[in-house]
Design an enzyme around this catalytic site. Structure first.
Site, PDB file in Angstrom:
ATOM      1  N   GLN A 177      31.194  -7.859 -42.103  1.00 31.73           N
ATOM      2  CA  GLN A 177      30.483  -7.371 -40.928  1.00 31.73           C
ATOM      3  C   GLN A 177      29.372  -6.447 -41.415  1.00 31.73           C
ATOM      4  O   GLN A 177      29.642  -5.475 -42.124  1.00 31.73           O
ATOM      5  CB  GLN A 177      31.410  -6.568 -40.022  1.00 31.73           C
ATOM      6  CG  GLN A 177      32.650  -7.298 -39.553  1.00 31.73           C
ATOM      7  CD  GLN A 177      33.598  -6.348 -38.863  1.00 31.73           C
ATOM      8  OE1 GLN A 177      33.460  -6.066 -37.673  1.00 31.73           O
ATOM      9  NE2 GLN A 177      34.560  -5.836 -39.587  1.00 31.73           N
ATOM     10  N   CYS A 292      24.348 -14.981 -38.720  1.00 28.43           N
ATOM     11  CA  CYS A 292      25.587 -15.757 -38.790  1.00 28.43           C
ATOM     12  C   CYS A 292      25.944 -16.432 -37.464  1.00 28.43           C
ATOM     13  O   CYS A 292      25.883 -17.650 -37.360  1.00 28.43           O
ATOM     14  CB  CYS A 292      26.732 -14.861 -39.254  1.00 28.43           C
ATOM     15  SG  CYS A 292      26.590 -14.306 -40.967  1.00 28.43           S
TER      16      CYS A 292
END
Length: 475
Positions: A177, A292
């Site tokens: 992340q 992403c």
């Protein structure tokens, strides 16, 4: 195959082919993914080389200069370069001679002619490395790829590597992340090993021994899922598709709340208490972006179509469309708050000065790829508005993408003379801004909270008209 915690204690541990005590690691592709893993595994005590074709990137990394913003990573980079455990190179021959395990960390962007993933960088990395491997080694994919890629990589290796070397392939997806990447590598919530042999499995356990040792020292557990190639490849894209669905679901609920007078923040809190749902990724706002989620769900659908099961993932197309509509929603809200009408061509915002707080796709990052904030900026400018923006980290990269925005040095400079302020990235700096200090700077005290992170009572108490995403209007 199996799920274990913190790895096994094998009676006959794997000996790295190099003869080193621990496997020597190479990371092919030193962008965000590769450089993060390289620095973190060096921090865990491994000997690591990062390889990239960009001479400029390798030069910067070798000097301890991180070419992107990630909290805590630059300190690890410098410390491990100084220790001698980490170095960077442009030489494929060097990493082939050095490493026992080669992690493929190159990009898999959306193809220009379709929604599918472009695997040309993966192909180039494997076909350039494989001929130089003269002893047994493991090539491990980390890039996010369509299911079936690992088997294709095995075929590439069989064609290009010396047969006597016995090169094997595995897949171990990443779950980074942005903004929390160092923790995600050093303290993962799970690791996944897609393997075809006991040797490959043993090598991956040896590679992650430092992760397991750190977990044991901190009295934590790291689940290890050892599985087949297809499952390992599907884990990352399935996780991203689920997260994207959850975000778009709460944004769809925000639209219903706007229509009915409900408050999506309270709705999210109420359903989040159900442990089958959970509270994470239930903050309504301008939607998801980055490098992403958007391209991964499109590639996932495209691959399902190729495999003849496209109907099963067709709902992800609507997830994507809901996400895109959130950006247009901000423009509609801006017109409503400023008393402008919408014609056949959309709202006319001519003559308005609109300040954007936030240009990155999320906080704690300088990444502006598919940023909802920059998409909103473009739409506002097309509607005739003059847009000024400020972001703590992302303005240098944003200037290259949307140069027509006026970029300010700080919040007061960004909002000065504004008819409307839009908060579009959930930086802590914006949440803790004193609205009373800004009231005298703007021409009209109106704010759209595109992140639902501001306190409406505080802002309206300072004289602002407040609109959140799926929240009742205040002021």
């Amino acid at each position: 195959m199996s799920v274990q915690v913190n790895g096994p204690s094998p009676s006959n541990p794997i000996t790295p082919p190099s003869g080193a005590l621990r496997p020597r690691l190479a990371f092919v592709g030193c962008g965000y993914l590769g450089s993060t893993y390289a620095a973190c595994f060096a921090e865990l005590g491994y000997e690591v080389v990062g390889m990239d074709v960009s001479v400029e990137k390798v030069a910067k990394l070798s000097q301890g200069v991180l070419p992107f913003h990630e909290p805590g990573l630059e300190a690890l980079l410098k410390r491990n370069i100084d220790s001698g455990r980490l170095r960077f190179t442009t030489s494929v021959e060097e990493i082939a001679e050095f490493a026992d395990v080669h992690f493929i960390c190159v990009g898999t962007p959306q193809r220009p002619d379709s929604d599918g993933a472009d695997l040309s960088y993966v192909e180039a990395a494997v076909t350039e490395l494989a001929p130089h491997l003269s002893r047994k080694a493991l090539i491990v994919g980390k890039s996010t790829v369509p299911v079936g890629t690992a088997t294709w990589v095995e075929e590439l290796v069989a064609r290009h590597a010396p047969p006597e070397a016995g090169i094997e392939v595995a897949w171990s997806p990443e779950f980074l992340q942005e903004g929390f990447a160092v923790e995600d590598v050093l303290r993962p919530n799970r690791v996944v090993f897609g393997v075809n042999s006991d040797w490959a499995r043993g090598m991956l356990y040896a590679v992650h021994k430092g992760v397991f040792e750190l977990a044991a020292a901190e009295d934590r557990q790291v689940p290890v899922v050892a599985c087949d190639f297809a499952t390992a490849e599907l884990v990352k894209v399935a996780a991203n598709a689920f997260l994207a669905t959850k975000i778009s679901f709460i944004n769809a609920m925000a639209d219903l709340c706007d229509t009915t007078g409900g408050d999506v923040t309270l709705l999210a809190r109420a359903i989040g208490y159900d442990d089958r749902i959970g509270p994470k990724f239930l903050r309504a706002g301008v939607g998801f972006g980055g490098g992403c989620l958007p391209k991964d769900i499109r590639a996932f659908v495209a691959r399902a179509e190729e495999l003849g099961v496209g109907d099963s993932l067709r709902f992800l197309g609507e997830v994507d469309r809901i996400n895109a509509r959130r950006r247009t929603k901000v423009v509609t809200m801006a017109a409503e708050m400023c008393g402008r009408v919408s014609g056949p061509a959309g709202p006319d915002l001519s003559g308005l000065k609109i300040a954007l707080l936030g240009v990155t796709f999320k906080a704690n990052s300088d990444d502006v790829r598919d940023s909802p904030a920059l998409s909103v900026a473009r739409k506002l400018m097309r509607a005739g508005a003059v847009v000024t923006a400020y972001d703590p980290e992302g303005m240098a990269t944003a200037k290259d993408v949307v140069p027509d925005v006026i970029y300010a040095k700080n919040i007061p400079e960004a909002v000065e003379g504004a008819d409307l302020v839009c908060v579009l990235t959930a930086w802590e700096e914006f949440r803790h801004t004193d609205p009373a200090a800004l009231t005298g700077l703007v021409d009209h005290a109106r704010v759209i909270d595109g992140t639902n992170s501001l306190d409406p009572v505080l802002w309206t108490g300072a004289g602002w008209k407040y609109r959140g995403m799926g929240r009742p209007a205040h002021g």
